[in-house]
Design an enzyme around this catalytic site. Sequence first.
Site, PDB file in Angstrom:
ATOM      1  N   LEU A 102      -3.884   5.649  -3.576  1.00  0.00           N
ATOM      2  CA  LEU A 102      -3.451   5.831  -2.195  1.00  0.00           C
ATOM      3  C   LEU A 102      -2.709   4.601  -1.668  1.00  0.00           C
ATOM      4  O   LEU A 102      -2.838   3.508  -2.224  1.00  0.00           O
ATOM      5  CB  LEU A 102      -4.673   6.146  -1.328  1.00  0.00           C
ATOM      6  CG  LEU A 102      -5.475   7.378  -1.793  1.00  0.00           C
ATOM      7  CD1 LEU A 102      -6.837   7.427  -1.123  1.00  0.00           C
ATOM      8  CD2 LEU A 102      -4.681   8.646  -1.513  1.00  0.00           C
ATOM      9  N   PRO A 103      -1.929   4.765  -0.589  1.00  0.00           N
ATOM     10  CA  PRO A 103      -1.056   3.681  -0.139  1.00  0.00           C
ATOM     11  C   PRO A 103      -1.730   2.458   0.459  1.00  0.00           C
ATOM     12  O   PRO A 103      -1.237   1.337   0.314  1.00  0.00           O
ATOM     13  CB  PRO A 103      -0.166   4.365   0.919  1.00  0.00           C
ATOM     14  CG  PRO A 103      -0.268   5.821   0.641  1.00  0.00           C
ATOM     15  CD  PRO A 103      -1.645   6.037   0.105  1.00  0.00           C
ATOM     16  N   THR A 139      -4.223  -0.268  -4.147  1.00  0.00           N
ATOM     17  CA  THR A 139      -4.266  -1.704  -3.876  1.00  0.00           C
ATOM     18  C   THR A 139      -4.603  -1.882  -2.402  1.00  0.00           C
ATOM     19  O   THR A 139      -3.803  -1.527  -1.529  1.00  0.00           O
ATOM     20  CB  THR A 139      -2.919  -2.373  -4.190  1.00  0.00           C
ATOM     21  OG1 THR A 139      -2.617  -2.185  -5.573  1.00  0.00           O
ATOM     22  CG2 THR A 139      -2.963  -3.859  -3.885  1.00  0.00           C
ATOM     23  N   LYS A 214      -5.633  -8.126  -8.355  1.00  0.00           N
ATOM     24  CA  LYS A 214      -4.368  -7.441  -8.075  1.00  0.00           C
ATOM     25  C   LYS A 214      -3.570  -8.153  -6.998  1.00  0.00           C
ATOM     26  O   LYS A 214      -2.336  -8.294  -7.100  1.00  0.00           O
ATOM     27  CB  LYS A 214      -4.656  -5.993  -7.653  1.00  0.00           C
ATOM     28  CG  LYS A 214      -3.396  -5.190  -7.280  1.00  0.00           C
ATOM     29  CD  LYS A 214      -2.423  -5.091  -8.444  1.00  0.00           C
ATOM     30  CE  LYS A 214      -1.114  -4.421  -8.046  1.00  0.00           C
ATOM     31  NZ  LYS A 214      -1.240  -2.996  -7.759  1.00  0.00           N
ATOM     32  N   LYS A 289       3.236  -4.758   2.101  1.00  0.00           N
ATOM     33  CA  LYS A 289       1.803  -4.544   2.338  1.00  0.00           C
ATOM     34  C   LYS A 289       0.965  -5.468   1.466  1.00  0.00           C
ATOM     35  O   LYS A 289       0.021  -6.119   1.938  1.00  0.00           O
ATOM     36  CB  LYS A 289       1.444  -3.094   2.059  1.00  0.00           C
ATOM     37  CG  LYS A 289      -0.030  -2.756   2.259  1.00  0.00           C
ATOM     38  CD  LYS A 289      -0.499  -1.633   1.350  1.00  0.00           C
ATOM     39  CE  LYS A 289      -0.572  -2.045  -0.091  1.00  0.00           C
ATOM     40  NZ  LYS A 289      -1.196  -1.039  -0.978  1.00  0.00           N
TER      41      LYS A 289
END
Length: 344
Positions: A102-103, A139, A214, A289
């Site tokens: 997911l974003p 992430t 990450k 982001k």
Amino acid sequence: PPAAMQRAAATITRARMAHTRATRVVMARHFSRTAVAEDRIGFIGLGNMGGHMARNLVKAGHSVTVFDLSPAAVEACTAVGAAAADTAAAAAKGADAVVTMLPSSPHVQRVYAGEEGGDGSDGVFAACGAGTLLLDCSTIDPNVARAVASQAGGKGLRMVDAPVSGGVPAAEAGTLTFMVGGADADFADASMLLKQMGKNIVHCGGSGMGQVAKLCNNLLLGICMSGVAEAYNLGVRLGIDASTLASIINTSSGRCWSSDTYNPVPGVMEGVPASRGYAGGFGNPLMLKDLGLAVDAAASCGAELRMGKQARATYQQLSDDERYRPLDFGSVYKFLQEHDAAKE
């Protein structure tokens, strides 16, 4: 005597059969099968990365039910044998494991716990049976990952954070790197499934540590891509051919993934976003982001991010500009080219 030899052989055969049965039980419990259709997987989030990951699970023989807000993304998976669900909860219902891609942090929180202010019945948690393994490959903020995992544990579910690296080509080829945070036993189970979507599966520590790894990786990626774009832009403006420059950089001390695998200069490398007008790939808003998450994390622990903040400012410009917002993050090269040309 022959009779004794026969009895010994029969004993060995029975032992081997018992060992085989025990091994099958262990394998069934730990997702160590390589292609077993009765492993039911719910997959939520079929973007540039998630779509390829879900299709690889189908190809590995799993029974995969998918959900995404994009009908086209869902159709691309059902075309290879996945089933479609109308909601995220429906995709998770009855699954042995659920994978999400997911974003952002808010998306992850809503998908798992349900819409804010609701009773949670529309979330993945409510749809899953006790012991279901949850793998979030998004992430997100490490603290959010820990909070969601804690909620999962409180409901009798198991959860790991497993963000990925390698880009769209690796997602398609099934050669992603997974950075995993979670308990040892959950990592052992999750890794068997992740190996069908990736090549390098790394246990980074407890819950949230996959996200920490990450963020550090993508912080460096954003800085490196910005630097690679500047170097190639400078070289081209000074008159050197971009492909010639790439042959030097990619065999010298300036070599890095952003240059030798994901080169941002059109015409230098085939099969990368730069070769198709920066379509697809890893979008500028997503890089913004991730850089924002890294900057926030650095502020929480007192780490200095001088170059990281500059890279975030650059990707803020790209994301704010409608011409660049839909493009891959390698379009920072195009941005520098056009910015310099406008000054002439």
